[in-house]
Design an enzyme around this catalytic site. Structure first.
Site, PDB file in Angstrom:
ATOM      1  N   LYS A 575       1.007  -1.155  -0.107  1.00  0.00           N
ATOM      2  CA  LYS A 575      -0.244  -0.049  -0.023  1.00  0.00           C
ATOM      3  C   LYS A 575       0.922   1.118   0.055  1.00  0.00           C
ATOM      4  CE  LYS A 575      -3.920  -2.379   2.388  1.00  0.00           C
ATOM      5  NZ  LYS A 575      -4.530  -2.638   1.017  1.00  0.00           N
ATOM      6  N   ASP A 624      12.630   5.409   3.848  1.00  0.00           N
ATOM      7  CA  ASP A 624      11.438   4.578   4.522  1.00  0.00           C
ATOM      8  C   ASP A 624      12.003   4.274   6.175  1.00  0.00           C
ATOM      9  OD1 ASP A 624      10.274   4.983   2.259  1.00  0.00           O
ATOM     10  OD2 ASP A 624      10.425   3.069   1.656  1.00  0.00           O
TER      11      ASP A 624
END
Length: 923
Positions: A575, A624
């Protein structure tokens, strides 16, 4: 209970006492509890002047007496709410300043004259600070009756909204210090400003009618399940629907507008309906936590389904009391708005609230007030100094906690007064009943290092972990597959040894995205969803699963092969919210903790990136992992990816909120599109460097040939030198790119042609396919302009709050989105979501319902995944997000997952060390 007056002839005669009772302007709850104290004073024959901003009917509906006088004056404003569930911290401070600070001198003059004119015997304050100072100036004793004080509430607001308001907190505390003592109600917050304390039971309004009488009047059978919706300030435009309730249930609605049409299973109550009778006649309550709702839920043993309020600092202490007496169920805000009520209501009616304490606090407080008014001195408690110190410590603890983190009230604070043989109105624990934070989930485990930091998902994970140690009998009713999984997971651990638990969240890419590998500034928010990992050092020779795996490998003629079994990961995969990074960071944090390695969050993130690049084979940047490791709650991690320089954390202003909406299209940075765009960007960098070198050579050649130096400097030799050795594309400014290089870069180029001319693109994690065409111009242009957009976005976050600020932030998101599309990283799903946000933003609606969403963009590696949305932090925005969700479902058949909320990174969380609680500890 009447006052007495000593006459000169020694004859004692009765006379009524005069009380001036000041009531805060924050909500009806204060006025309703004051009514209960006032009622007892009036019944005892005394005179009460209520100084309040509340409507008259709050008092007169319960007290009909000529001895009650109501004076409509507002001397404080409480907490200003942006909507039904959100406190506006800055507006609260500014409103208090306007109400009580600017006109302070005139307020004191007026109140002193008035107190003398009514010949008040005692001033009583329900948390109004200036009343205590006015009483002192008039030479009259004063007492406060409350469970919190505004210095505690406002102190955190000052931390968040600006130190220039700090004098407000000191002034409030100084005002309270003139109070003789505090009558403290259960569920109290730390209040170090008060010198002495007397605890009383719950102040609860009495019942007028029985449950049976109320139900008969409403035409509701005794066996019908009833929930009362006690939700002041309901969201505008909120439509209640029949499907919200379980079959056969009814809902009593407080505060519904006269024009509002309700479904047949909802019953509209009159504006002046007497709420306590209706609460006692219901089976559970749904609403917001406040002193009134909590006290009446406990008094009448009513399960309470509650929705939290943002920045409502009284709430953790009331919630602690509610949950201790097994009367509370938390509902998340999204489920309230979409009507996903059934599981909460069905859970609530299975609770067994167990409050057995007193509910006559109004009578007890009235007696203490009368005794004080006639001259009784309540002796100063010899331990009050220790109590004030404890309150001050907890106040400091509250102020230093991470923003957005739940306040876990220290065990010693709840226990201290009981251990010192002092009375208390808060939950008591005997010495052999002390509870640790682990008791919130399972009595078989104990935390011996670390802090769960109030994170509900961590509580759930620990509960699941403890459940793995369950006996076969306890899981005999589960499916065979689930039983096998539980047994296999349980077999991973030696339950007699320490287990290390770590947590790392996913991230929402607010700005920066695919520009990270080109050295851009990025702004990333750690999300609420996180991966938990439980790790234990265990010799393989003693591990049953390892033995079984080894036997299978040997049977197949294989040598020893590492075995990895992932049991839990809560960050949704595919996602675009960095599920892989959260797994990597949580796992490496756990391994480091288990081996006693002290690795900084930054270094840990870089190690995890190496795993992603060289083991997994995904050519990602480092943003990230850095966000998952270094992020903090409700802050954006600002980092320059050259390679990983953390600039700091940017506080998200309280009026701004970010959401993520999943498109349902699986995202993967291992896919071809992301990799090809990355290669195209690195190709563009090499072409720019080559062009700059050529221009630089020509400049030097021109100088040697005797040309005018001014002509040589036209392009700027120093700039050309920097651009000829360009290490990161983002170090090239947009205007230099447009002036010199935009027209040089081709739209695309085949790998073979690029390699022939430039040899290599110098990216260690991607490989050029000679037979493939790569987009260059759009791929190189994106990070150059994105870096500029991120810098502008960061600057805007600290600018003055306005619609223009939000509009500009939204515009930057939109520009980023379309730049992604130009690179070929868009998708039908994400484009549709962005379009729906635009329609919501620009849709014409009444002024009372202005749009509150301002922009959206695709995130992370693109080609699907999640869209980031920026909007105003209010309930209307949450409703519009849900409208976008439903419209997307209607168009595609897919119901998007919504990401909202934030949580701490792995560095802030640290690690937990847990072990099985020994039998001796259970005694």
């Amino acid at each position: 209970m009447v006052g007495i007056e000593q006459k000169g002839d020694g004859v004692r005669k009765h006379r009524p006492l005069v009380f001036a009772y000041y009531v805060t302007g924050h909500g009806f709850g204060h006025a309703t509890r004051v009514v209960e104290v006032v009622r007892h004073l009036i019944n005892a024959g005394h005179i009460v002047h209520a100084v309040t901003g509340a409507p008259d009917f709050v008092f007169t509906s319960e007290i009909q007496s000529p001895r009650l006088f109501i004076r409509k004056v507002l001397l404080d404003c409480g907490a200003v709410q942006a909507d039904a569930l959100t406190v506006d911290r800055l507006a609260s401070l500014e409103k208090y300043s306007e109400t009580a600070v600017v006109p302070r001198d005139s307020i004191l003059t007026t109140e002193v004259e008035w107190l003398k004119s009514i010949k008040a015997d005692l001033v009583v304050s329900d948390v109004v600070p200036v009343a205590c100072r006015a009483a002192a100036d008039a030479g009259i004793r004063s007492v406060c009756v409350t469970n919190f004080s505004w210095d505690f509430i406002y102190a955190e607001y000052v931390m968040a909204a600006g130190n220039h308001h700090r004098k407000i907190v000191w002034q409030i505390a100084e005002d309270y210090s003139h109070c003789e003592f505090l009558i403290r109600l259960p569920g109290y917050c730390p209040m170090p400003a008060f010198r002495d304390v007397i605890d009383v039971p719950l102040v609860v309004r009495r019942l007028h009618r029985s449950r049976k009488e109320v139900r008969e009047e409403l035409g509701i059978g005794e066996h019908v399940k009833v929930v009362i919706l006690n939700f002041g300030g309901q969201p505008s435009g909120w439509k209640l629907e029949e499907r919200y309730l379980p079959s056969g249930w009814l809902c009593l609605v407080c505060g519904a507008s006269e024009s509002e049409d309700l479904p047949p299973n909802f019953i509209k109550l009159a504006k002046d309906a007497y709420t306590p009778d209706l609460i006692a006649a219901s089976d559970c309550m749904l609403g917001k936590i406040g002193y009134g709702t909590v006290s009446e839920a406990l008094a009448y043993k009513l399960p309470f389904v509650f929705v939290r309020r943002d920045y409502f600092n009284e709430e953790p202490f009331l919630r602690n009391m509610l949950e201790y007496y097994q009367a509370g169920v938390e509902m998340i805000r999204r489920d309230l708005l979409v009507g996903h009520w059934k599981p909460y209501l069905e859970h609530a009616i299975n609770l067994k609230p167990c409050y057995e304490g007193g509910i006559n606090g109004g009578e007890v407080a009235a007696h203490i007030l009368q005794e004080t008014a006639v001259g009784k001195n309540y002796a100063s408690d010899k331990l009050s100094g220790a109590r004030r110190l404890r309150d001050a410590i907890v106040l400091g603890y509250q102020l230093q906690r991470a923003p957005g983190r739940d306040l876990c009230i220290p065990e010693w604070y709840a226990n201290a007064e009981n251990e010192l043989s002092l009375s208390t109105g808060s939950p008591k624990f005997e010495a052999n009943e002390r509870i640790s934070q682990m008791d919130l989930y399972d009595e078989d485990l104990e935390i011996i290092h670390g802090d769960i930091q109030g994170l509900s998902d961590t509580k759930s994970f620990l509960k699941s972990l403890a459940g793995l140690n369950a006996t076969n009998d306890s899981i005999k009713n589960t499916e065979k597959r689930q039983m096998r999984e539980r047994k296999a997971a349980a077999g991973l651990f030696n339950w007699e040894e320490d287990i290390f638990v770590t947590r790392a969240p996913g991230r929402l890419d607010v700005m920066g995205g695919i520009a990270d590998y080109s050295g851009s500034l990025v702004l990333q928010m750690p999300i609420r969803e996180a991966c938990h990992v439980a790790v234990q050092r265990n010799n393989p020779s003693k591990h049953r699963l390892w033995k079984h795996a080894l036997a299978r490998q040997q049977a197949k003629g294989q040598g020893p092969t590492p075995v990895l079994q992932i049991v839990s990961s809560a960050v949704p995969e595919g996602k675009g919210v960095s599920s892989s990074a959260s797994v990597e960071v949580a796992s490496m944090s756990g391994i480091a903790a288990a081996h006693g390695l002290d690795i900084s969050p930054r270094k840990l993130a870089l190690l995890c990136q190496k795993v992603e690049n060289h083991i997994v084979g995904a050519p990602c940047g480092v943003m990230d992992q850095m966000t998952s490791a270094c992020g903090e709650t409700n802050k954006l991690l600002a980092m320059v990816c050259q390679p990983a320089e953390v600039l700091g954390l940017v506080e998200i202003p309280t009026h701004i909120r970010f959401w993520g909406i999943d498109s349902g299209i699986r995202h993967s940075i291992g896919g071809g599109d992301y990799g090809s765009v990355r290669i195209g960007a690195f190709m563009g960098r090499e072409m720019i460097k080559s062009t700059a070198s050529t221009k630089l050579s020509r400049s030097f050649s021109s100088t040697e040939n005797g040309l005018n130096p001014d002509e040589v400097e036209e392009d700027g030799v120093e700039l050309l030198e920097n651009e000829a050795s360009l290490d990161y594309l983002c170090n090239l400014t947009p205007h230099r790119y447009e002036a010199l290089y935009a027209n040089v870069l081709p739209e695309s180029i085949f790998g073979e042609a690029f390699l022939e001319k430039y040899t290599d693109h110098h990216d260690t994690v991607t490989v050029i396919d000679p037979k493939r065409a790569y987009g260059v111009r759009a791929s190189a242009r994106h990070p150059i302009y994105e870096n500029f957009r991120v810098k502008a976005f960061k600057a805007l976050l600290t600018s003055v709050s306005s619609d223009e600020q939000l509009t500009a932030l939204g515009e930057l998101l939109y520009q980023c989105h379309y730049s992604y599309s130009a690179c070929g990283l868009g998708s039908d799903g994400t484009d549709r979501l962005v379009q729906l946000v635009q329609e919501m933003q620009h849709w014409k609606r009444p002024k009372s319902e202005d749009g509150t969403l301002y922009g959206a963009k695709i995130t992370g590696g693109g080609s699907g995944g999640t869209v980031c949305v920026v909007g105003r932090n209010c309930l209307r925005s949450s409703q519009q997000i849900l409208e976008v969700q439903q419209k997307y479902k209607a168009a595609t058949g897919y119901l998007p997952f919504i990401f909202e909320g934030s949580s701490p990174g792995a560095g802030k969380f640290g690690y937990l060390k847990v072990c099985r609680r020994s039998s001796s500890k259970l005694v």
